[in-house]
Design a protein around this motif. Structure first.
Motif, PDB file in Angstrom:
ATOM      1  N   ALA A 182      18.157  10.185  32.890  1.00  0.00           N
ATOM      2  CA  ALA A 182      17.632  11.625  32.795  1.00  0.00           C
ATOM      3  C   ALA A 182      18.387  12.765  33.355  1.00  0.00           C
ATOM      4  O   ALA A 182      19.105  12.599  34.392  1.00  0.00           O
ATOM      5  CB  ALA A 182      16.403  11.526  33.849  1.00  0.00           C
ATOM      6  N   PHE A 183      18.267  13.758  32.812  1.00  0.00           N
ATOM      7  CA  PHE A 183      18.885  15.083  33.235  1.00  0.00           C
ATOM      8  C   PHE A 183      17.904  16.090  33.912  1.00  0.00           C
ATOM      9  O   PHE A 183      16.918  16.444  33.070  1.00  0.00           O
ATOM     10  CB  PHE A 183      19.790  15.632  32.027  1.00  0.00           C
ATOM     11  N   THR A 184      18.200  16.506  35.039  1.00  0.00           N
ATOM     12  CA  THR A 184      17.384  17.483  35.568  1.00  0.00           C
ATOM     13  C   THR A 184      17.523  18.971  34.595  1.00  0.00           C
ATOM     14  O   THR A 184      18.665  19.221  34.081  1.00  0.00           O
ATOM     15  CB  THR A 184      17.962  17.868  36.773  1.00  0.00           C
ATOM     16  N   GLY A 185      16.295  19.577  34.208  1.00  0.00           N
ATOM     17  CA  GLY A 185      16.298  20.629  33.285  1.00  0.00           C
ATOM     18  C   GLY A 185      16.365  20.435  31.956  1.00  0.00           C
ATOM     19  O   GLY A 185      16.457  21.011  30.839  1.00  0.00           O
ATOM     20  N   ALA A 186      16.317  18.952  31.501  1.00  0.00           N
ATOM     21  CA  ALA A 186      16.440  18.253  30.059  1.00  0.00           C
ATOM     22  C   ALA A 186      15.238  17.649  29.754  1.00  0.00           C
ATOM     23  O   ALA A 186      14.892  16.807  30.541  1.00  0.00           O
ATOM     24  CB  ALA A 186      17.456  18.093  29.689  1.00  0.00           C
ATOM     25  N   THR A 187      14.469  17.794  28.775  1.00  0.00           N
ATOM     26  CA  THR A 187      13.129  17.086  28.289  1.00  0.00           C
ATOM     27  C   THR A 187      13.577  16.390  26.944  1.00  0.00           C
ATOM     28  O   THR A 187      13.987  17.005  26.099  1.00  0.00           O
ATOM     29  CB  THR A 187      12.015  17.980  28.122  1.00  0.00           C
ATOM     30  N   LYS A 188      13.296  14.925  27.109  1.00  0.00           N
ATOM     31  CA  LYS A 188      13.510  14.292  25.773  1.00  0.00           C
ATOM     32  C   LYS A 188      11.992  14.665  25.105  1.00  0.00           C
ATOM     33  O   LYS A 188      10.976  14.567  25.302  1.00  0.00           O
ATOM     34  CB  LYS A 188      13.465  12.977  25.968  1.00  0.00           C
ATOM     35  N   GLU A 189      12.285  15.173  23.587  1.00  0.00           N
ATOM     36  CA  GLU A 189      11.184  15.464  22.939  1.00  0.00           C
ATOM     37  C   GLU A 189      11.480  14.752  21.387  1.00  0.00           C
ATOM     38  O   GLU A 189      12.497  14.528  21.108  1.00  0.00           O
ATOM     39  CB  GLU A 189      11.077  17.164  22.903  1.00  0.00           C
ATOM     40  N   LYS A 190      10.478  14.785  20.667  1.00  0.00           N
ATOM     41  CA  LYS A 190      10.603  14.542  19.139  1.00  0.00           C
ATOM     42  C   LYS A 190      10.713  15.697  18.495  1.00  0.00           C
ATOM     43  O   LYS A 190      10.246  16.803  18.761  1.00  0.00           O
ATOM     44  CB  LYS A 190       9.284  13.893  18.667  1.00  0.00           C
ATOM     45  N   ILE A 191      11.532  15.771  17.317  1.00  0.00           N
ATOM     46  CA  ILE A 191      11.892  16.857  16.652  1.00  0.00           C
ATOM     47  C   ILE A 191      10.251  17.626  15.877  1.00  0.00           C
ATOM     48  O   ILE A 191      10.434  18.823  16.045  1.00  0.00           O
ATOM     49  CB  ILE A 191      12.585  16.731  15.200  1.00  0.00           C
ATOM     50  N   THR A 192       9.289  16.864  15.937  1.00  0.00           N
ATOM     51  CA  THR A 192       8.222  17.398  15.637  1.00  0.00           C
ATOM     52  C   THR A 192       7.456  18.165  16.541  1.00  0.00           C
ATOM     53  O   THR A 192       6.608  19.137  16.374  1.00  0.00           O
ATOM     54  CB  THR A 192       6.997  16.412  15.062  1.00  0.00           C
ATOM     55  N   GLU A 193       7.852  17.962  17.878  1.00  0.00           N
ATOM     56  CA  GLU A 193       7.325  18.638  19.011  1.00  0.00           C
ATOM     57  C   GLU A 193       8.090  19.895  19.367  1.00  0.00           C
ATOM     58  O   GLU A 193       7.645  20.811  20.311  1.00  0.00           O
ATOM     59  CB  GLU A 193       7.284  17.856  20.160  1.00  0.00           C
ATOM     60  N   ILE A 194       9.379  20.248  18.805  1.00  0.00           N
ATOM     61  CA  ILE A 194      10.052  21.327  19.271  1.00  0.00           C
ATOM     62  C   ILE A 194       9.628  22.818  18.454  1.00  0.00           C
ATOM     63  O   ILE A 194       9.414  22.890  17.525  1.00  0.00           O
ATOM     64  CB  ILE A 194      11.480  21.237  18.490  1.00  0.00           C
ATOM     65  N   ASP A 195       9.503  23.644  19.721  1.00  0.00           N
ATOM     66  CA  ASP A 195       9.109  25.210  19.141  1.00  0.00           C
ATOM     67  C   ASP A 195      10.425  25.828  18.712  1.00  0.00           C
ATOM     68  O   ASP A 195      11.043  26.209  19.665  1.00  0.00           O
ATOM     69  CB  ASP A 195       8.098  25.816  20.302  1.00  0.00           C
ATOM     70  N   PHE A 196      10.698  25.678  17.614  1.00  0.00           N
ATOM     71  CA  PHE A 196      12.157  26.287  17.255  1.00  0.00           C
ATOM     72  C   PHE A 196      12.115  28.042  17.440  1.00  0.00           C
ATOM     73  O   PHE A 196      13.165  28.423  17.599  1.00  0.00           O
ATOM     74  CB  PHE A 196      12.313  26.223  15.828  1.00  0.00           C
ATOM     75  N   SER A 197      10.722  28.545  17.535  1.00  0.00           N
ATOM     76  CA  SER A 197      11.002  30.018  17.676  1.00  0.00           C
ATOM     77  C   SER A 197      11.488  30.469  19.039  1.00  0.00           C
ATOM     78  O   SER A 197      11.478  31.636  19.238  1.00  0.00           O
ATOM     79  CB  SER A 197       9.522  30.635  17.485  1.00  0.00           C
ATOM     80  N   VAL A 198      11.628  29.656  20.027  1.00  0.00           N
ATOM     81  CA  VAL A 198      11.999  29.967  21.407  1.00  0.00           C
ATOM     82  C   VAL A 198      13.461  29.508  21.571  1.00  0.00           C
ATOM     83  O   VAL A 198      14.046  29.474  22.517  1.00  0.00           O
ATOM     84  CB  VAL A 198      11.140  29.446  22.347  1.00  0.00           C
ATOM     85  N   GLN A 199      14.304  28.919  20.529  1.00  0.00           N
ATOM     86  CA  GLN A 199      15.384  28.116  20.672  1.00  0.00           C
ATOM     87  C   GLN A 199      16.406  29.455  20.763  1.00  0.00           C
ATOM     88  O   GLN A 199      16.588  30.042  19.570  1.00  0.00           O
ATOM     89  CB  GLN A 199      15.524  26.860  19.841  1.00  0.00           C
ATOM     90  N   ASP A 200      17.414  29.370  21.768  1.00  0.00           N
ATOM     91  CA  ASP A 200      18.491  30.170  21.487  1.00  0.00           C
ATOM     92  C   ASP A 200      19.749  29.579  20.663  1.00  0.00           C
ATOM     93  O   ASP A 200      20.377  30.165  20.019  1.00  0.00           O
ATOM     94  CB  ASP A 200      19.004  30.626  22.943  1.00  0.00           C
ATOM     95  N   ALA A 201      19.755  28.228  20.829  1.00  0.00           N
ATOM     96  CA  ALA A 201      20.778  27.599  19.938  1.00  0.00           C
ATOM     97  C   ALA A 201      20.403  26.075  19.764  1.00  0.00           C
ATOM     98  O   ALA A 201      19.447  25.739  20.565  1.00  0.00           O
ATOM     99  CB  ALA A 201      22.003  27.646  20.976  1.00  0.00           C
ATOM    100  N   LEU A 202      20.820  25.603  18.624  1.00  0.00           N
ATOM    101  CA  LEU A 202      20.677  24.107  18.299  1.00  0.00           C
ATOM    102  C   LEU A 202      22.043  23.317  18.506  1.00  0.00           C
ATOM    103  O   LEU A 202      23.012  24.237  17.766  1.00  0.00           O
ATOM    104  CB  LEU A 202      20.208  24.122  16.939  1.00  0.00           C
TER     105      LEU A 202
END
Ligand code: NAP
Length: 300
Positions: free
Chosen positions: A41-61
């Motif tokens: 596990a990495f502090t500050g990183a959350t494991k998610e599914k692609i369907t759960e991602i809010d793309f509108s707040v991402q600065d980078a992929l």
């Protein structure tokens, strides 16, 4: 620091772990897609599914080195789930968002163009390609040792191409005591090869230059080690083809002639994933910082 940046890391191999580590150390907030089988596990990183991602707040992929396949699927070695990247996902990204991959293909080029978002192909950068040539050549040496019963020292090595990988291959095999010849098509490359103390030949004369070759290392991503060239090699020649898939060798004919020819893709990710990840992470962090600074200046 990358404080306040929201980044989605989608898929990838062990190289991505170093990128994730460095981005979290720089205080970026990460969503990890395609990593659910990773124990760490990495502090500050959350494991998610692609369907759960809010793309509108991402600065980078951040995509894997390959980007996607021709249908948009992203390689995820730490997940059993299939992950696809679509144009609709990219359209949801803020206009300033950057999509990073190593290389691209027509699918990824097309969806980023249609969504009007910026795609940065890290492997097109000279700095990344030159740093990456170091683990590539270490992997090449490993393969040569594994597949020969003679030393590199004293052997006749033919290197094809004097690009970013070719230079490092030629220099390193020379330093190991091999007798290195390099084939190129530009007169400035012929001059540089001579300046490096190596034997230069024009690629038009390839056939006559492989007659005594023990090891042939190709870096030219086009059909160059043809059946006709292979027919002139001694049968003990080992061909290592470093050029991107499908390589530049007629593998069918090599096998027919009993010559060992190996396509060797993604060596940095195999022999030195940590270093290969660091190379990418250093450039990524530099580019993300520059982008962040530009946006802050525009806002003030
Ligand atoms: P590069 O700097 O672009 O060099 C390519 C070389 O190929 C240049 O010498 C170029 O000569 C020559 N070339 C290209 N097309 C040619 C043609 N039609 N006829 C004759 N010569 C031609 O590329 P690079 O960074 O060295 O990478 C070389 C290859 O290795 C790429 O396919 C890359 O994807 C691959 N690679 C593989 C690994 C691995 O692990 N296997 C790692 C890194 C890179 P000119 O200047 O005359 O065009």
């Amino acid at each position: 620091m990358l404080t306040g940046m929201q980044i989605a890391v989608i898929g990838g191999d062990a190289r991505q772990l170093e990128i994730i580590r460095q981005l979290t150390e720089h205080d970026a907030k990460l969503s990890l897609i395609g990593f659910e089988q990773l124990d760490h596990a990495f502090t500050g990183a959350t494991k998610e599914k692609i369907t759960e991602i809010d793309f509108s707040v991402q600065d980078a992929l951040i995509l894997p080195v390959r980007g996607t396949d021709a249908k948009g699927q992203v390689d995820t070695i730490f997940s059993s789930e299939k992950v696809f990247l679509t144009k609709e996902m990219l359209e949801k990204l803020p206009q300033h968002a950057i999509i990073f991959s190593g290389i691209s293909n027509s699918y990824l080029d097309e969806i980023t163009k249609e969504a009007d978002r910026r795609l940065i192909k890290l492997f097109e950068r000279d700095d990344v390609a030159i740093y990456n040539s170091i683990p590539t050549v270490e992997g090449t040496i490993m393969m040569v040792i594994q597949h020969t019963d003679f030393t590199i020292h004293g052997s006749n090595v033919a290197v094809l191409g004097l690009g970013r990988v070719g230079v490092t291959v030629a220099r390193t095999f020379q330093a190991l005591g091999a007798k290195v010849k390099v084939g190129a098509r530009k007169s400035e490359h012929i001059a540089r090869i001579t300046e490096m103390g190596l034997t230069a030949f024009h690629l038009n004369d390839l056939e006559s230059n492989v007659k005594d070759t023990d090891i042939c290392i190709n870096t030219i991503p086009t059909s160059i080690v043809t059946a006709s060239v292979i027919s002139k090699m001694p049968t003990h020649t080992l061909i290592i083809d470093l050029a991107s898939k499908p390589g530049g060798t007629d593998f069918r004919y090599a096998e027919k002639r009993g010559i060992k020819a190996l396509l060797a893709p993604s060596l940095p990710g195999i022999v030195a994933p940590k270093t290969a990840g660091q190379i990418l992470a250093n450039v990524l962090i530099k580019l993300l910082r520059e982008d962040m600074k530009k946006r802050e200046e525009n806002q003030s």
